[in-house]
Design a protein around this motif. Structure first.
Motif, PDB file in Angstrom:
ATOM      1  N   GLY B  99       0.643  -1.607  -0.417  1.00  0.00           N
ATOM      2  CA  GLY B  99      -0.160  -0.085   0.167  1.00  0.00           C
ATOM      3  C   GLY B  99       0.458   1.318   0.212  1.00  0.00           C
ATOM      4  N   ARG B 100       2.101   1.022   0.665  1.00  0.00           N
ATOM      5  CA  ARG B 100       2.511   1.836   0.997  1.00  0.00           C
ATOM      6  C   ARG B 100       3.775   2.647  -0.560  1.00  0.00           C
ATOM      7  N   ASN B 134      -2.633 -24.574   3.252  1.00  0.00           N
ATOM      8  CA  ASN B 134      -2.863 -26.095   4.513  1.00  0.00           C
ATOM      9  C   ASN B 134      -3.218 -25.879   5.522  1.00  0.00           C
ATOM     10  N   LEU B 135      -2.974 -23.745   6.202  1.00  0.00           N
ATOM     11  CA  LEU B 135      -3.035 -24.175   7.441  1.00  0.00           C
ATOM     12  C   LEU B 135      -4.382 -24.191   8.144  1.00  0.00           C
ATOM     13  N   SER B 136      -4.312 -24.150   9.592  1.00  0.00           N
ATOM     14  CA  SER B 136      -5.641 -24.040  10.102  1.00  0.00           C
ATOM     15  C   SER B 136      -6.024 -22.671  10.374  1.00  0.00           C
ATOM     16  N   GLY B 137      -7.512 -23.067  10.703  1.00  0.00           N
ATOM     17  CA  GLY B 137      -8.334 -21.547  10.918  1.00  0.00           C
ATOM     18  C   GLY B 137      -7.577 -20.517  11.603  1.00  0.00           C
ATOM     19  N   GLY B 138      -7.194 -20.697  12.316  1.00  0.00           N
ATOM     20  CA  GLY B 138      -5.974 -20.061  13.409  1.00  0.00           C
ATOM     21  C   GLY B 138      -4.525 -19.341  13.188  1.00  0.00           C
ATOM     22  N   GLN B 139      -4.137 -20.176  12.294  1.00  0.00           N
ATOM     23  CA  GLN B 139      -3.343 -19.933  11.947  1.00  0.00           C
ATOM     24  C   GLN B 139      -2.935 -19.207  10.744  1.00  0.00           C
ATOM     25  N   GLN B 140      -3.999 -18.943   9.673  1.00  0.00           N
ATOM     26  CA  GLN B 140      -4.481 -18.697   8.910  1.00  0.00           C
ATOM     27  C   GLN B 140      -4.368 -16.593   9.548  1.00  0.00           C
ATOM     28  N   GLN B 141      -5.162 -17.025  10.781  1.00  0.00           N
ATOM     29  CA  GLN B 141      -5.756 -15.633  11.087  1.00  0.00           C
ATOM     30  C   GLN B 141      -5.103 -14.654  10.857  1.00  0.00           C
ATOM     31  N   ARG B 142      -3.335 -15.562  12.191  1.00  0.00           N
ATOM     32  CA  ARG B 142      -2.223 -14.752  12.387  1.00  0.00           C
ATOM     33  C   ARG B 142      -1.984 -13.928  11.613  1.00  0.00           C
ATOM     34  N   VAL B 143      -1.519 -14.950  10.078  1.00  0.00           N
ATOM     35  CA  VAL B 143      -1.159 -14.549   9.007  1.00  0.00           C
ATOM     36  C   VAL B 143      -1.222 -13.247   8.431  1.00  0.00           C
ATOM     37  N   LEU B 144      -2.673 -13.081   8.723  1.00  0.00           N
ATOM     38  CA  LEU B 144      -3.942 -12.283   7.771  1.00  0.00           C
ATOM     39  C   LEU B 144      -3.024 -10.726   9.207  1.00  0.00           C
ATOM     40  N   LEU B 145      -3.058 -11.104  10.419  1.00  0.00           N
ATOM     41  CA  LEU B 145      -2.814 -10.445  11.208  1.00  0.00           C
ATOM     42  C   LEU B 145      -1.370  -9.741  10.624  1.00  0.00           C
ATOM     43  N   ALA B 146      -0.282 -11.020  10.419  1.00  0.00           N
ATOM     44  CA  ALA B 146       1.062  -9.998   9.942  1.00  0.00           C
ATOM     45  C   ALA B 146       1.322  -9.417   9.120  1.00  0.00           C
ATOM     46  N   ARG B 147       0.056  -9.578   8.281  1.00  0.00           N
ATOM     47  CA  ARG B 147       0.244  -8.743   7.026  1.00  0.00           C
ATOM     48  C   ARG B 147      -0.911  -7.679   7.273  1.00  0.00           C
ATOM     49  N   ALA B 148      -1.657  -7.091   8.179  1.00  0.00           N
ATOM     50  CA  ALA B 148      -2.088  -5.486   7.977  1.00  0.00           C
ATOM     51  C   ALA B 148      -1.397  -5.162   8.268  1.00  0.00           C
ATOM     52  N   LEU B 149      -0.225  -5.722  10.265  1.00  0.00           N
ATOM     53  CA  LEU B 149       0.451  -4.532  10.405  1.00  0.00           C
ATOM     54  C   LEU B 149       1.931  -4.686   9.266  1.00  0.00           C
ATOM     55  N   CYS B 150       2.354  -5.464   8.682  1.00  0.00           N
ATOM     56  CA  CYS B 150       2.962  -4.216   7.626  1.00  0.00           C
ATOM     57  C   CYS B 150       2.332  -3.451   7.388  1.00  0.00           C
ATOM     58  N   ALA B 151       1.059  -3.367   7.428  1.00  0.00           N
ATOM     59  CA  ALA B 151       0.398  -1.774   6.644  1.00  0.00           C
ATOM     60  C   ALA B 151       0.859  -1.124   7.221  1.00  0.00           C
ATOM     61  N   THR B 152       0.230  -1.192   8.668  1.00  0.00           N
ATOM     62  CA  THR B 152       0.568  -0.045   9.778  1.00  0.00           C
ATOM     63  C   THR B 152       0.876  -0.409  10.868  1.00  0.00           C
ATOM     64  N   ARG B 153       0.986   0.095  11.771  1.00  0.00           N
ATOM     65  CA  ARG B 153       1.373   0.073  12.908  1.00  0.00           C
ATOM     66  C   ARG B 153       0.642   0.884  13.866  1.00  0.00           C
ATOM     67  N   LYS B 154      -0.052   1.651  13.287  1.00  0.00           N
ATOM     68  CA  LYS B 154      -1.361   2.469  14.682  1.00  0.00           C
ATOM     69  C   LYS B 154      -2.366   1.543  14.759  1.00  0.00           C
ATOM     70  N   LEU B 155      -3.287   1.223  13.686  1.00  0.00           N
ATOM     71  CA  LEU B 155      -4.437   1.079  13.738  1.00  0.00           C
ATOM     72  C   LEU B 155      -4.978  -0.418  13.259  1.00  0.00           C
ATOM     73  N   LEU B 156      -5.809  -1.397  13.446  1.00  0.00           N
ATOM     74  CA  LEU B 156      -6.064  -2.360  13.033  1.00  0.00           C
ATOM     75  C   LEU B 156      -7.623  -2.340  12.999  1.00  0.00           C
ATOM     76  N   LEU B 157      -8.347  -2.695  12.082  1.00  0.00           N
ATOM     77  CA  LEU B 157     -10.103  -2.380  12.230  1.00  0.00           C
ATOM     78  C   LEU B 157      -9.935  -4.422  11.930  1.00  0.00           C
ATOM     79  N   LEU B 158     -10.666  -5.108  13.021  1.00  0.00           N
ATOM     80  CA  LEU B 158     -10.991  -6.758  12.263  1.00  0.00           C
ATOM     81  C   LEU B 158     -12.760  -6.723  12.784  1.00  0.00           C
ATOM     82  N   ASP B 159     -12.281  -7.646  10.828  1.00  0.00           N
ATOM     83  CA  ASP B 159     -13.688  -8.221  10.969  1.00  0.00           C
ATOM     84  C   ASP B 159     -14.182  -9.749  11.453  1.00  0.00           C
ATOM     85  N   GLU B 160     -14.714  -9.835  12.937  1.00  0.00           N
ATOM     86  CA  GLU B 160     -15.176 -11.062  13.393  1.00  0.00           C
ATOM     87  C   GLU B 160     -13.799 -12.444  13.220  1.00  0.00           C
TER      88      GLU B 160
END
Lengths: 271, 249
Positions: B99-100, B134-160
């Motif tokens: 994004g940046r 091939n990851l479990s649901g919880g692992q996939q969420q961690r991956v997507l969280l890590a991706r979101a943190l690459c975009a910003t460290r200020k604010l996270l918006l989490l959808d369910e």
């Protein structure tokens, strides 16, 4: 097979075909994953309509069909994203209409042989003028793909996330559509309107049987596509009366089956 | 005190049809805001409007404290296409940096460093080269969280973020989000169906119901009628389609 190169049309078909195979395979990974596999089919039918009209009016085929197909690609994307008519229905509408118009034009002007070559491709279709334009188009596609590779990945994987974090996903979707349109118009002369979309779909699906990362799937698709094309042309050359486009598709099918089997065996071994 | 995000009399919706009407609330740095409410109350519409995927019909969203709209890290719900998507964890996380980068085509060393740091932060270094599908649901969420943190460290918006996860993984997920909030100072906005989790971890609650909104601290929320109505209604209507992460009160 040195004597194969004595025929100018064969050499031209080989060069253009290899470039198109490469472009189609690269774009195909994104299109298949975005569930846009049918867009290639729709655009090739529009291309057929444009080619038929161009030859009826004695105009240069590529110069007419490239802009027409690009416009069709934009329309298809626009319709898919606005959602009044769903993407697959929009493609079916556009492609059958273009096919019908093309068929009427051809029936009024040309012989049945031409119809056949439009539908299933002809290895002799590429003239020297077409060669230059085809190479230019292919190079544009390849350079743009490499430059936008990371963005294409992001937009393919998760469009909303990309948009929310400031990637101009609309721009990249447009670029994908534009490049697809170019690839199809250049390739459909050899492969035919009915068969060109297999160049987009097969290599991506074949690679996904075995490979697990976007990069490896992309690279493998490119290689599989080119190898299949060479095998297809070799079949045409050595077997009498084998149509080129169909042979290439059958070669792709063979690759797909081999990779499916390999993937199955690999998974079994891992368990 | 300036807010990170301030919504003033916001009306949002689809094609001129308002779903969210006249909503006002704000988010300050360090907040953990949970947005709860029934289906159809406009939670997703609000979220898309905050992210800039739709424009507000009326009213305004003011970004303060130097926050730009594109600096919201977003954890979307997973799409069907991602189920068979061939991509490694690292490829997915790296894409958060894009994004940046504007039109600059390739990842820099700094991007790759940031990506690896976030992978480490979320404890997924050991699966960084495995395929996402091939990851479990919880692992996939961690991956997507890590991706979101690459975009910003200020604010996270989490959808369910916990929908579809089993109770243990849900608890883990909440701990991770909470830790990011406390230790990394990441402001959290979470849209959730899980009222219990929202009450336990959130510092502020935005309750949305068609026509009625509540916005305040978690403690204030507990003493409202809306909360009592919601938590009793919970027993009948939400337990059956959730994965048991919710205790019945």
């Amino acid at each position: 097979m040195p004597e194969i190169f004595q025929y100018g049309f064969l050499l031209r078909a080989l060069v253009v075909g290899l470039l198109v195979s490469l472009c189609a395979a690269l774009l195909g990974v994104s299109l298949v994953l975005k569930r846009f596999s049918m867009i290639g089919d729709g655009l090739s039918h529009v291309g057929f309509g444009a080619l038929a009209i161009a030859s009826a009016l004695n105009l240069a085929p590529l110069q007419v069909s490239i802009p027409v197909v690009i416009v069709a690609a934009f329309i298809l994307l626009r319709i898919s994203s606005n959602g009044k008519i769903k993407g697959d229905a929009a493609i079916a509408l556009l492609s059958s209409s273009a096919l019908a118009i093309g068929a009427i034009v051809v029936s009024q002007t040309n012989s049945a042989t031409d119809m056949n070559s439009y539908m299933f491709g002809s290895i002799m279709a590429i003239s020297n003028d077409d060669l230059a334009l085809s190479i230019i188009c292919s190079v544009i596609v390849l350079v743009m793909f490499v430059l936008f590779y990371n963005k294409i990945f992001a937009v393919t994987f998760d469009e909303n996330f990309s948009k929310a974090t400031g990637v101009k996903s609309g721009v990249y979707n447009t670029i994908i559509a534009l490049l697809t349109a170019l690839t199809i118009v250049v390739g459909m002369r050899i492969m035919g309107a009915l068969l060109i979309s297999s160049l987009i779909i097969f290599p991506a699906l074949t690679s996904m049987r075995i490979f697990r990362s976007f990069r490896s799937v992309t690279i493998c698709s490119a290689i599989v596509s080119c190898v299949s094309y060479i095998i297809g042309i070799a079949i045409t050359y050595y077997a009498d009366n084998f149509p080129a486009g169909a042979s290439v598709v059958v070669a792709n099918l063979g690759m797909f089956l081999i990779f499916s089997l390999l993937g199955f065996l690999l998974r079994k071994k891992q368990q | 005190m300036s807010y990170l995000i301030e919504c003033k009399n916001l009306t949002a919706g689809y094609e001129g049809m308002p779903v969210v009407k006249d909503l006002s609330f704000n988010v300050s740095a360090g907040d953990y805001l949970c947005i709860v409410g029934e289906n159809g109350s406009g939670k997703s519409t609000l979220m898309k409007t905050l992210l800039g995927l739709r424009s507000p019909l009326c009213g305004e969203i003011i970004f303060g404290d130097g926050l730009k709209q594109t600096e919201i890290g977003y954890l979307p719900q997973q799409t069907a296409a991602q189920k068979d998507f061939p991509a490694t964890v690292r490829e997915v996380v790296l894409s958060g940096c894009l994004g940046r980068k504007g039109f600059s085509p390739f990842y820099s060393k700094a991007d790759k460093k940031l990506c690896d740091d976030n992978i480490e932060l979320l404890g997924i270094t050991h699966i960084a080269h495995r395929s996402y599908r091939n990851l479990s649901g919880g692992q996939q969420q961690r991956v997507l969280l890590a991706r979101a943190l690459c975009a910003t460290r200020k604010l996270l918006l989490l959808d369910e973020p916990v929908s579809g996860l089993d109770p243990m993984v849900t608890a883990e997920m909440y701990e991770i989000i909470s830790k990011l909030n406390r230790e990394q100072g990441v402001t959290i906005i979470m849209v959730s169906h899980d009222l219990q989790g929202a009450l336990r971890y959130g510092t502020k609650i935005l309750h949305m119901e068609s026509g009625a909104y509540f916005f305040g601290t978690t403690a204030e929320y507990r003493s409202t009628d809306i909360f009592h109505a919601m938590s009793t209604c919970d027993c009948h209507c939400t337990c059956d389609h959730h994965t048991g992460s919710k205790e019945v009160r």
